[in-house]
Design an enzyme around this catalytic site. Structure first.
Site, PDB file in Angstrom:
ATOM      1  N   HIS A  69      14.156  46.560  32.791  1.00 22.12           N
ATOM      2  CA  HIS A  69      12.912  45.794  32.886  1.00 22.12           C
ATOM      3  C   HIS A  69      11.904  46.165  31.791  1.00 22.12           C
ATOM      4  O   HIS A  69      10.849  45.549  31.678  1.00 22.12           O
ATOM      5  CB  HIS A  69      12.304  45.897  34.300  1.00 22.12           C
ATOM      6  N   ASP A 100      18.954  48.323  36.971  1.00 24.47           N
ATOM      7  CA  ASP A 100      17.813  48.355  36.058  1.00 24.47           C
ATOM      8  C   ASP A 100      18.063  49.433  34.995  1.00 24.47           C
ATOM      9  O   ASP A 100      17.485  50.515  35.028  1.00 24.47           O
ATOM     10  CB  ASP A 100      16.536  48.659  36.869  1.00 24.47           C
ATOM     11  N   SER A 151       8.069  53.844  33.609  1.00 25.99           N
ATOM     12  CA  SER A 151       9.354  53.155  33.701  1.00 25.99           C
ATOM     13  C   SER A 151      10.230  53.408  32.489  1.00 25.99           C
ATOM     14  O   SER A 151       9.742  53.499  31.358  1.00 25.99           O
ATOM     15  CB  SER A 151       9.122  51.650  33.795  1.00 25.99           C
TER      16      SER A 151
END
Ligand code: 4AZ
Length: 592
Positions: free
Chosen positions: A390, A438, A534
Site C-alpha cells: 500500500h 500487503d 507503514s
C-alpha cells in the site's frame, strides 16, 4: 511512533477485559496451536521445523535432494554398497537421496577385502540379536543394548532379508531371544553405536568398544510389521501411518521414524529439550556445538553446561557425524541480521524513543516521495528493499527515492545515501480493501553500475524462512518516521519494543488472516506503529543475536489503542515469493 501515556483507567479496563479468562485461554490457545501444527503433517523433511541435511536444500518448506555437484568440493573419498567410490560423503549422500538404494559402506576408497555387514542372530528373520562385522575386523560382534536407540533400530532392517517397512522403524518391545549360552559368554565386549538419525545404514554410525554386561546387555531387534501395533484411544498416529503410544510423543526420541512425534510439542517429557519452535530434541543435543533448533536456543547459555561423558574405549570406525558437521560448516554463509553497532542499546523501553545511531537500524530505509518520507522499508540485501504494497505504485516507480542510513530528515546526518527505485514488484494477490498480502519489493538502481548497490552503512535484515522462528510474546522492535502522539509529525527515526500477539482474530474479527498477518503491541498500547511507519520493519532477534524482519508495518485501527494492536504483514509467509523475485542465494541463510 505513537507514544500514549498509560491511563490507569485504561489499564484497569484492559486487565478486567482480558485477564480473567487468560489461563484457560492460554491452554486452549496452546491446544489449538498444537492441533493446527499436527494438521500440517510435519516430518524430518519439513524445513519449517528442522534444518535440512547438508546434502539437501529447502524448497517450499520441504527438504529436497541437492545435486551432487552442489556439495562442497573438499572431503575424502567414500565407498558405497554398489562397490563404487565417491569423491565426498556429501556427494554420496546426495546421490543416495536422489536414488535410494546405494548406501554408504565405509570411509575411503572401495577395497575388495573387508566389508561392513549386519545380521540378526536369532531363529527368525524378523527378530534377533544384532551382529555386526566391521571393516578391518575379523570377527562379528554384538551391539551393546544401552546404545541401541530408535535411530539404529530403523537401520537394522536394511539387510535385504529383513526389510519390512523401513520408514516405519522397528518395534520397541522387550523380547527374550533364544540364544546359545556359550556364544554370549564368549563375548565380553560389545559395540557401542552412536547414530544421529539421518543415517540410512548402520555403517554410518560411530562404533566404539565397550564391556558387555552379559546377555541382557546386547541389542536385539524386532522388525515392525503392518499390524504390529493397532491404534487405541491412547495412540499417537505418526505422519507415516505408524501408531505409537501417546506417552512417547514429545519425549525427544524419534519413535515414529519420521520424527512426526516430536515436531508439534508444547512441552517435552523425560530427558529432552523443548526448542522455541515447538520441537523436542534429546537433551544430549543441548550445547553440543551444533545448532539443532531452528530457533538456535539449544546452543545458548552453554557456559558451565557439561554434557554427560561416557567412558569409551577404542573408536573403531570413521566418525561420519563429524564429517557431516564439517560439510555443514563449508556451506556458503549469508551475512544478514548482525549489527556492527558498538552502542549497546538498553533492553528496557518506556515508549517510542529516538534512534541515535544509524548502526542500530542498519536495515531501516525511508521511502521518499515528493516532499517527505512517506513510508518505511527494509533492506534485505543486494539492491532489494521490502515494503508494504500500500506504500507504492508501479506507475510512480521513478518518483521514489530510497534513503538509507537516515536518522532525521530535516537535520540530515553525514551517512545518508539516496538511491533511486528501478523496479517495483507488488504482490500479485495484494488486496487493497482487506490489506491481505500487503507486501512489495523495490529494486534500487545502483550507482554507478546498475544492479550493484553499495551501502556501506547498511546491513540486510535476514528474511525468516519459517513461521516458527518467533512466537507470541516474543519481544520485537518496530521503527519508523510515522506519526507520533496526537498525530504530530515526526522527522526523526523512532523505535519501540512490542510483543508479538497470538490469536489476533479476537481483536479484529473477520479482518485478521493468521497465516499472512502478525499482530504486535504492548498491553497498554503505549507503543505502536502509526501512519507513516507503514512499510517499515518489525524486527525480532533470535537466541544467537541474529535479526530477522518478522513483519512489515501494514495497518491497524487507530494507533496506540490496546484493544486494537498494530497489524503487520507476516514476512515468513512470503519467503518463497521474495526468494523467487530476488534469488534464493540472496536471502537463504540456511538450507541452501
Ligand atoms: C497507517 O495508517 C497505519 N497502529 C499504520 C499502522 C497502524 C495504523 C495505521 C497500526 O499507515
Amino acid at each position: 511512533m505513537k507514544l500514549v501515556r498509560v491511563f490507569l483507567l485504561l489499564l484497569c479496563f484492559y486487565l478486567s477485559f482480558c485477564k480473567p479468562t487468560l489461563t484457560s485461554d492460554t491452554s486452549q490457545e496452546e491446544d489449538l496451536v498444537e492441533a493446527k501444527c499436527l494438521a500440517k503433517k510435519y516430518t524430518h523433511l519439513s524445513c519449517n521445523k528442522v534444518f535440512c541435511q547438508p546434502w539437501q536444500k529447502c524448497v517450499e518448506g520441504t527438504c529436497v535432494c541437492k545435486l551432487p555437484y552442489q556439495c562442497p568440493k573438499n572431503g575424502t573419498a567414500v565407498c558405497a554398497t554398489n562397490g563404487r567410490s565417491y569423491p565426498t560423503y556429501c556427494q554420496l549422500k546426495s546421490l543416495e537421496c536422489l536414488h535410494p538404494g546405494t548406501k554408504f559402506l565405509n570411509n575411503g576408497i572401495c577395497k575388495a577385502e573387508g566389508k561392513f555387514s549386519v545380521s540378526l542372530y536369532g531363529n527368525t528373520n524378523s527378530e534377533g540379536i544384532v551382529e555386526v562385522k566391521l571393516v578391518d575386523q575379523d570377527t562379528k560382534m554384538f551391539i551393546c543394548e544401552s546404545s541401541w536407540s530408535w535411530t539404529c533400530k530403523v537401520l537394522i532392517i536394511l539387510p535385504s532379508r529383513f526389510i519390512y517397512s523401513i520408514s516405519r522403524g522397528a518395534l520397541d518391545i522387550q523380547r527374550r531371544f533364544t540364544f546359545p549360552e556359550e556364544t554370549y559368554l564368549n563375548s565380553t565386549e560389545c559395540l557401542h553405536v552412536h547414530c544421529r538419525g539421518y543415517e540410512t545404514s548402520l555403517a554410518e554410525c560411530t562404533f566404539t568398544k565397550r564391556r558387555a554386561k552379559g546377555y541382557q546387555g546386547l541389542a536385539g531387534v524386532v522388525c515392525y510389521t503392518e499390524n504390529a501395533e493397532l491404534p487405541t484411544d491412547e495412540s499417537f498416529q505418526c505422519v507415516n501411518g505408524k501408531y505409537i503410544s501417546q506417552t512417547k510423543a514429545c519425549d525427544g526420541v524419534n519413535d515414529c521414524g519420521d520424527q512426526s512425534d516430536e515436531l508439534c510439542c508444547k512441552g517435552c517429557r523425560g530427558d529432552s529439550f523443548l526448542c522455541k519452535s515447538g520441537v523436542c530434541i534429546p537433551s544430549q543435543y543441548k550445547c553440543n556445538g551444533e545448532v539443532d533448533c531452528i530457533t538456535g536456543d539449544d546452543e545458548v547459555n552453554c557456559e558451565g553446561f557439561a554434557p554427560a561423558t561416557q567412558e569409551e574405549t577404542e573408536i573403531l570406525t570413521a566418525d561420519m557425524n563429524a564429517e557431516r558437521k564439517r560439510i555443514k560448516s563449508l556451506l556458503p554463509k549469508l551475512s544478514c541480521g548482525v549489527k556492527n553497532s558498538v552502542h549497546a542499546r538498553r533492553k528496557r523501553v518506556v515508549g517510542g524513543r529516538p534512534a541515535h545511531h544509524v548502526e542500530d537500524f542498519p536495515w531501516q530505509v525511508g521511502i521518499k516521495e515528493a516532499d517527505g518520507i512517506s513510508c518505511g522499508g527494509i533492506y534485505i540485501g543486494g539492491c532489494w528493499i521490502l515494503t508494504a504494497a500500500h506504500c507504492v505504485r508501479v506507475s510512480k516507480t521513478h518518483r521514489y527515492q530510497i534513503w538509507t542510513s537516515l536518522l532525521d530528515w530535516i537535520r540530515p546526518n553525514r551517512e545518508i545515501k539516496v538511491e533511486l527505485a528501478n523496479r517495483i514488484i507488488i504482490h500479485e494477490k495484494y488486496n487493497a480493501s482487506t490489506y491481505q498480502n500487503d507486501i512489495a519489493l523495490i529494486e534500487m538502481k545502483g550507482y554507478p553500475n546498475p544492479k550493484v548497490c553499495k551501502l556501506p552503512k547498511s546491513t540486510p535484515a535476514c528474511v525468516p524462512w519459517s513461521p516458527y522462528l518467533f512466537q507470541p510474546n516474543d519481544r520485537c522492535i518496530v521503527s519508523g518516521w510515522g506519526r507520533g502522539k496526537d498525530k504530530q509529525k515526526v522527522f526523526s527515526l523512532k523505535w519501540g519494543e512490542v510483543n508479538l500477539i497470538g490469536n489476533c482474530s479476537k481483536f479484529y474479527p473477520n479482518r485478521f488472516y493468521e497465516k499472512e498477518m502478525q499482530c504486535a503491541g504492548t498491553a497498554d498500547g503505549s507503543i505502536d506503529a502509526c501512519k507513516g511507519d507503514s512499510g517499515g520493519p518489525l524486527v525480532c532477534t533470535d537466541a544467537n543475536n541474529v535479526t530477522y524482519v518478522w513483519g512489515v508495518v501494514s495497518w491497524g485501527e487507530n494507533c496506540g489503542k490496546p484493544e486494537f494492536p498494530g497489524v503487520y504483514t507476516k514476512v515468513a509467509n512470503y519467503f518463497d515469493w521474495i526468494s523467487y523475485h530476488v534469488g534464493r542465494s540472496l536471502i537463504s541463510q540456511y538450507n541452501i
